[in-house]
Design a protein around this motif. Sequence first.
Motif, PDB file in Angstrom:
ATOM      1  N   MET A  81       0.661  -1.106  -0.184  1.00  0.00           N
ATOM      2  CA  MET A  81       0.059  -0.148   0.182  1.00  0.00           C
ATOM      3  C   MET A  81       0.993   1.588   0.249  1.00  0.00           C
ATOM      4  SD  MET A  81      -2.927   1.010  -0.452  1.00  0.00           S
ATOM      5  CE  MET A  81      -4.217  -0.650  -0.046  1.00  0.00           C
ATOM      6  N   ASP A  82       2.260   0.925   0.236  1.00  0.00           N
ATOM      7  CA  ASP A  82       2.961   2.118   0.488  1.00  0.00           C
ATOM      8  C   ASP A  82       3.202   2.904  -1.144  1.00  0.00           C
ATOM      9  OD1 ASP A  82       3.554   2.651   2.409  1.00  0.00           O
ATOM     10  OD2 ASP A  82       5.277   1.161   2.601  1.00  0.00           O
ATOM     11  N   ASP A  83       2.697   1.955  -2.176  1.00  0.00           N
ATOM     12  CA  ASP A  83       2.689   2.057  -3.762  1.00  0.00           C
ATOM     13  C   ASP A  83       1.553   2.589  -4.171  1.00  0.00           C
ATOM     14  OD1 ASP A  83       5.472   1.066  -3.581  1.00  0.00           O
ATOM     15  OD2 ASP A  83       4.546  -0.775  -4.737  1.00  0.00           O
ATOM     16  N   PHE A  84       0.610   3.377  -3.391  1.00  0.00           N
ATOM     17  CA  PHE A  84      -1.001   4.242  -3.435  1.00  0.00           C
ATOM     18  C   PHE A  84      -0.354   4.896  -4.434  1.00  0.00           C
ATOM     19  CE2 PHE A  84      -4.623   5.671  -2.821  1.00  0.00           C
ATOM     20  CZ  PHE A  84      -5.274   4.915  -3.327  1.00  0.00           C
ATOM     21  N   VAL A  85       0.123   5.706  -3.926  1.00  0.00           N
ATOM     22  CA  VAL A  85       0.297   7.333  -4.473  1.00  0.00           C
ATOM     23  C   VAL A  85       0.373   6.912  -5.990  1.00  0.00           C
ATOM     24  CG1 VAL A  85       1.163   9.731  -4.618  1.00  0.00           C
ATOM     25  CG2 VAL A  85       0.030   8.829  -2.208  1.00  0.00           C
ATOM     26  N   ARG A 102     -14.348   1.873  -6.968  1.00  0.00           N
ATOM     27  CA  ARG A 102     -12.812   0.336  -6.751  1.00  0.00           C
ATOM     28  C   ARG A 102     -12.996   0.879  -5.438  1.00  0.00           C
ATOM     29  NH1 ARG A 102      -7.360   4.647  -7.673  1.00  0.00           N
ATOM     30  NH2 ARG A 102      -7.892   4.668  -5.666  1.00  0.00           N
ATOM     31  N   SER A 103     -12.567  -0.612  -5.589  1.00  0.00           N
ATOM     32  CA  SER A 103     -12.083  -1.042  -4.334  1.00  0.00           C
ATOM     33  C   SER A 103     -10.085  -0.905  -4.473  1.00  0.00           C
ATOM     34  CB  SER A 103     -11.491  -2.014  -3.534  1.00  0.00           C
ATOM     35  OG  SER A 103     -13.754  -1.733  -3.577  1.00  0.00           O
ATOM     36  N   ALA A 104      -9.354  -0.654  -2.811  1.00  0.00           N
ATOM     37  CA  ALA A 104      -7.964  -0.431  -3.626  1.00  0.00           C
ATOM     38  C   ALA A 104      -7.719  -1.528  -2.302  1.00  0.00           C
ATOM     39  CB  ALA A 104      -6.960   0.067  -3.782  1.00  0.00           C
ATOM     40  N   VAL A 105      -6.683  -2.811  -2.229  1.00  0.00           N
ATOM     41  CA  VAL A 105      -6.721  -3.316  -1.138  1.00  0.00           C
ATOM     42  C   VAL A 105      -5.562  -4.231  -0.625  1.00  0.00           C
ATOM     43  CG1 VAL A 105      -9.047  -3.850  -0.312  1.00  0.00           C
ATOM     44  CG2 VAL A 105      -7.636  -5.522  -1.293  1.00  0.00           C
ATOM     45  N   GLU A 106      -4.426  -3.787   0.016  1.00  0.00           N
ATOM     46  CA  GLU A 106      -2.724  -4.195  -0.147  1.00  0.00           C
ATOM     47  C   GLU A 106      -3.240  -6.275   0.253  1.00  0.00           C
ATOM     48  OE1 GLU A 106       0.621  -3.190   2.311  1.00  0.00           O
ATOM     49  OE2 GLU A 106       0.087  -5.088   3.934  1.00  0.00           O
ATOM     50  N   VAL A 107      -2.279  -6.865  -0.634  1.00  0.00           N
ATOM     51  CA  VAL A 107      -2.471  -8.612  -0.102  1.00  0.00           C
ATOM     52  C   VAL A 107      -1.355  -9.017   0.363  1.00  0.00           C
ATOM     53  CG1 VAL A 107      -4.449  -8.642  -2.012  1.00  0.00           C
ATOM     54  CG2 VAL A 107      -2.878  -8.630  -2.834  1.00  0.00           C
ATOM     55  N   ALA A 108      -0.797 -10.275   0.380  1.00  0.00           N
ATOM     56  CA  ALA A 108       0.142 -10.774   0.744  1.00  0.00           C
ATOM     57  C   ALA A 108       1.268 -11.273  -0.278  1.00  0.00           C
ATOM     58  CB  ALA A 108       0.022 -12.102   2.074  1.00  0.00           C
ATOM     59  N   VAL A 114       4.211  -9.950  -8.933  1.00  0.00           N
ATOM     60  CA  VAL A 114       3.930  -9.336  -9.232  1.00  0.00           C
ATOM     61  C   VAL A 114       3.084  -8.167  -8.350  1.00  0.00           C
ATOM     62  CG1 VAL A 114       3.932 -10.052 -11.858  1.00  0.00           C
ATOM     63  CG2 VAL A 114       1.122  -9.375  -9.873  1.00  0.00           C
ATOM     64  N   LEU A 115       3.316  -6.801  -8.648  1.00  0.00           N
ATOM     65  CA  LEU A 115       2.989  -5.521  -7.423  1.00  0.00           C
ATOM     66  C   LEU A 115       1.395  -4.674  -7.313  1.00  0.00           C
ATOM     67  CD1 LEU A 115       6.688  -3.174  -8.199  1.00  0.00           C
ATOM     68  CD2 LEU A 115       6.103  -5.327  -6.105  1.00  0.00           C
TER      69      LEU A 115
END
Length: 127
Positions: A81-85, A102-108, A114-115
């Motif tokens: 999620m640090d890549d969000f911006v 939109r939904s945006a979530v961090e996944v393991a 991939v990122l």
Amino acid sequence: MTVIQTNQAPKAIGPYVQGRIANGFLFASGQVPLDAVTGEVVGSTIEEQTIQVLKNISAILTEARITPNDIVKTTCFLKNMDDFVAFNQVYGTLFHDVLPARSAVEVARLPKDVLIEIEIIADVSKK
């Protein structure tokens, strides 16, 4: 139901299709930053990988004869999620006046480590 399949986006790497149209909507499988020809991951940064994902999504939209304006909902899976911006700056280039939900979530973890992965739902009722 209609299957959407294009050689301009990567082939499915499992038991699924690139997209399926049902009840006036395109449900597109999550797209990762794979090159359609080589099947290899494109890019090492979130920006490069997001550009490739958007290319893959655009190819599926083209095959379904619709545009990004027809996307109703996206779900975005980020490894960090640090890549969000940085992701958001590239993601926004796909859209103009009409923005999807939109939904945006961090996944393991994501396929092929991939990122980013993005899936879409789009309205095809007007095509």
